[in-house]
Design a protein around this motif. Structure first.
Motif, PDB file in Angstrom:
ATOM      1  N   VAL A 140       0.845  -1.204   0.000  1.00 33.76           N
ATOM      2  CA  VAL A 140       0.000   0.000   0.000  1.00 33.76           C
ATOM      3  C   VAL A 140       0.881   1.255   0.000  1.00 33.76           C
ATOM      4  O   VAL A 140       0.587   2.234  -0.695  1.00 33.76           O
ATOM      5  N   GLN A 141       1.970   1.223   0.751  1.00 34.89           N
ATOM      6  CA  GLN A 141       2.888   2.376   0.780  1.00 34.89           C
ATOM      7  C   GLN A 141       3.430   2.692  -0.609  1.00 34.89           C
ATOM      8  O   GLN A 141       3.639   3.844  -0.968  1.00 34.89           O
ATOM      9  N   GLU A 142       3.638   1.632  -1.387  1.00 40.18           N
ATOM     10  CA  GLU A 142       4.179   1.820  -2.749  1.00 40.18           C
ATOM     11  C   GLU A 142       3.099   2.238  -3.748  1.00 40.18           C
ATOM     12  O   GLU A 142       3.410   2.688  -4.843  1.00 40.18           O
ATOM     13  N   LEU A 143       1.840   2.090  -3.359  1.00 42.86           N
ATOM     14  CA  LEU A 143       0.735   2.362  -4.288  1.00 42.86           C
ATOM     15  C   LEU A 143       0.557   3.846  -4.574  1.00 42.86           C
ATOM     16  O   LEU A 143       0.205   4.245  -5.681  1.00 42.86           O
ATOM     17  N   GLY A 144       0.778   4.698  -3.547  1.00 39.46           N
ATOM     18  CA  GLY A 144       0.566   6.139  -3.768  1.00 39.46           C
ATOM     19  C   GLY A 144       0.902   6.946  -2.533  1.00 39.46           C
ATOM     20  O   GLY A 144       1.398   6.418  -1.538  1.00 39.46           O
ATOM     21  N   GLU A 145       0.599   8.242  -2.614  1.00 42.61           N
ATOM     22  CA  GLU A 145       0.853   9.163  -1.493  1.00 42.61           C
ATOM     23  C   GLU A 145      -0.404   9.230  -0.624  1.00 42.61           C
ATOM     24  O   GLU A 145      -1.449   9.675  -1.083  1.00 42.61           O
ATOM     25  N   PHE A 146      -0.307   8.795   0.612  1.00 44.32           N
ATOM     26  CA  PHE A 146      -1.456   8.821   1.513  1.00 44.32           C
ATOM     27  C   PHE A 146      -1.125   9.612   2.772  1.00 44.32           C
ATOM     28  O   PHE A 146       0.000   9.532   3.278  1.00 44.32           O
ATOM     29  N   ALA A 147      -2.126  10.354   3.285  1.00 41.95           N
ATOM     30  CA  ALA A 147      -1.921  11.125   4.518  1.00 41.95           C
ATOM     31  C   ALA A 147      -1.680  10.183   5.694  1.00 41.95           C
ATOM     32  O   ALA A 147      -0.907  10.474   6.599  1.00 41.95           O
ATOM     33  N   ASP A 148      -2.365   9.032   5.699  1.00 44.95           N
ATOM     34  CA  ASP A 148      -2.207   8.000   6.736  1.00 44.95           C
ATOM     35  C   ASP A 148      -2.549   6.653   6.126  1.00 44.95           C
ATOM     36  O   ASP A 148      -3.275   6.575   5.128  1.00 44.95           O
ATOM     37  N   ILE A 149      -2.047   5.582   6.747  1.00 45.41           N
ATOM     38  CA  ILE A 149      -2.435   4.216   6.370  1.00 45.41           C
ATOM     39  C   ILE A 149      -2.912   3.526   7.646  1.00 45.41           C
ATOM     40  O   ILE A 149      -2.174   3.463   8.635  1.00 45.41           O
ATOM     41  N   VAL A 150      -4.171   3.051   7.633  1.00 48.72           N
ATOM     42  CA  VAL A 150      -4.753   2.459   8.846  1.00 48.72           C
ATOM     43  C   VAL A 150      -5.293   1.060   8.532  1.00 48.72           C
ATOM     44  O   VAL A 150      -6.197   0.915   7.715  1.00 48.72           O
ATOM     45  N   PRO A 151      -4.767   0.008   9.189  1.00 53.27           N
ATOM     46  CA  PRO A 151      -5.353  -1.321   9.031  1.00 53.27           C
ATOM     47  C   PRO A 151      -6.531  -1.498   9.999  1.00 53.27           C
ATOM     48  O   PRO A 151      -6.434  -1.106  11.165  1.00 53.27           O
ATOM     49  N   VAL A 152      -7.653  -2.049   9.515  1.00 50.28           N
ATOM     50  CA  VAL A 152      -8.839  -2.207  10.376  1.00 50.28           C
ATOM     51  C   VAL A 152      -9.555  -3.520  10.097  1.00 50.28           C
ATOM     52  O   VAL A 152      -9.401  -4.110   9.026  1.00 50.28           O
ATOM     53  N   SER A 153     -10.375  -3.934  11.057  1.00 50.82           N
ATOM     54  CA  SER A 153     -11.328  -5.025  10.835  1.00 50.82           C
ATOM     55  C   SER A 153     -12.697  -4.559  11.302  1.00 50.82           C
ATOM     56  O   SER A 153     -12.899  -4.311  12.495  1.00 50.82           O
ATOM     57  N   ALA A 154     -13.637  -4.417  10.358  1.00 48.09           N
ATOM     58  CA  ALA A 154     -15.002  -4.018  10.724  1.00 48.09           C
ATOM     59  C   ALA A 154     -15.689  -5.137  11.493  1.00 48.09           C
ATOM     60  O   ALA A 154     -16.559  -4.888  12.324  1.00 48.09           O
ATOM     61  N   VAL A 155     -15.288  -6.393  11.237  1.00 46.55           N
ATOM     62  CA  VAL A 155     -15.934  -7.549  11.881  1.00 46.55           C
ATOM     63  C   VAL A 155     -15.537  -7.645  13.356  1.00 46.55           C
ATOM     64  O   VAL A 155     -16.382  -7.788  14.235  1.00 46.55           O
TER      65      VAL A 155
END
Length: 295
Positions: A140-155
Motif C-alpha cells: 500500500v505504501q508503494e501504491l501512492g501518497e497517503f496522509a495515513d495508512i490504517v489497518p482495520v477489521s469491521a468484523v
C-alpha cells in the motif's frame, strides 16, 4: 460555534466488495448501509453521522466504481464521482486478504487529483496473519501518497476508533452539521426498501443481484403501533420472478421474514410486511423505469 469543533464529510472508496458498507455500519454503530457478498450492492449514497464531543464525521456510503454495462451502472458511477468531488476525506479501502490489482491502481489514480485528503484503509485484517498484513501495508505504501495508512477489521472492531480519530483529524473547523442523535439522513422508507433488497439478495443465483429493485409503495402505522408496509420487488424477466418466488412461494416467504425482522429493528416495533414480485422488463436500461425506481 464551539471553539475548535471539526465537522465534515468523508467517504470510503474502492473496488466492489472491498468492505466499504460493512466499515460504514461499524463506524456509525447501526446498520445504515446494506451489505452483501455480491459486488455493487450499494446503489444510493447513504449518509451516516458519527457524533463526538468535539467533532462530527459524516460518512457517505457510495456504490463501488465499476465498468458499467447498463444505464444504471453509468448513473451509479456518476454518483460516485460526484460524491468524491464534494467530500473532505476519502478512505481508500484495500482488502488485506487480496493482492493489490489493476482496479486499485485505477481508483488511486482517479482520486489523486481531488482536493480531499486521502487515507489508505487496509480492510478485513481479521482474515490474514501478521506476516501477510505487513506485506500488504508495504504494498500500500508503494501504491501512492497517503496522509495515513490504517489497518482495520469491521468484523472484530479492531482499530475502528483509531480510523475515526485519523479521519476527524483531517476535517475542517466547522459548526455541527446534523442534530445530536441523528444517525442518518436517509428517509425511512428508502432504508426499508434497502433492507428488503438485502433479504432478497441472500442466496440468489449470481445472475440476479443487479436485476433486483425494491419500491415501498405505502407505509402506515396503526393505533396499536403496528407498522404496515406494502412493497414490490422488481425483476427484469419472468424467469427471475420464479427464482425470487421459489417453490410454492417459499423463497419469498423467507425473504419477507428476514426483511420483517430487520425492519422491526429499524422502527423499534412490530411490522406487517406485504411483498409482491413484479416484472419490469430491462429496467436497468430504461430511463423512465430507472426514474420510477428512484435512480
Amino acid at each position: 460555534m464551539q471553539h475548535n469543533y471539526h465537522a465534515g464529510f468523508a467517504c470510503f472508496v474502492g473496488r466492489p466488495n472491498a468492505g466499504k458498507s460493512t466499515l460504514t455500519n461499524a463506524i456509525v454503530g447501526q446498520k445504515i448501509a446494506i451489505t452483501s457478498s455480491k459486488p455493487q450492492t450499494t446503489r444510493h449514497t447513504v449518509r451516516g453521522v458519527v457524533h463526538r464531543p468535539d467533532s462530527q464525521l459524516v460518512l457517505v456510503d457510495t456504490p463501488g466504481l465499476h465498468r458499467p454495462r447498463t444505464l444504471l451502472g453509468e448513473r451509479l458511477n456518476d454518483l460516485v464521482r460526484a460524491t468524491w468531488s464534494e467530500v473532505d476525506v476519502i478512505g481508500l479501502c484495500l482488502p488485506a486478504d487480496e493482492e493489490i490489482g489493476r482496479g486499485d491502481r485505477f481508483i488511486t489514480g482517479e482520486i489523486a487529483a481531488l482536493k480531499a485528503t486521502v487515507v489508505a484503509v487496509v480492510t478485513k485484517t481479521d482474515l490474514v496473519d501478521r506476516g501477510k498484513l505487513a506485506q500488504r501495508l508495504m504494498a500500500v505504501q508503494e501504491l501512492g501518497e497517503f496522509a495515513d495508512i490504517v489497518p482495520v477489521s469491521a468484523v472484530s472492531g479492531e482499530q475502528i476508533q483509531t480510523l475515526v480519530d485519523v479521519m476527524v483529524k483531517h476535517l475542517p473547523q466547522s459548526p455541527q452539521l446534523y442534530p445530536d442523535g441523528m444517525l442518518t439522513d436517509e428517509p425511512e422508507h428508502v432504508l426499508m426498501a434497502e433492507l428488503i433488497r438485502e433479504a432478497a439478495l441472500e442466496g440468489v443465483r449470481d445472475e440476479l443481484p443487479h436485476s433486483i429493485a425494491v419500491l415501498v409503495e405505502e407505509v402506515f402505522v396503526e393505533d396499536s403501533g403496528l407498522t404496515r408496509i406494502f412493497a414490490d420487488i422488481y425483476v427484469e424477466r419472468p424467469s427471475q420472478k420464479a427464482i425470487i418466488l421459489g417453490h410454492q412461494a417459499g423463497r419469498l416467504k423467507d425473504v419477507g421474514t428476514r426483511a420483517r425482522h430487520a425492519i422491526e429493528d429499524l422502527v423499534g416495533g412490530r411490522v406487517y410486511l406485504d411483498l409482491h414480485v413484479r416484472v419490469a422488463k430491462d429496467w436497468q436500461r430504461d430511463p423512465k423505469q430507472l426514474r420510477r425506481l428512484g435512480f
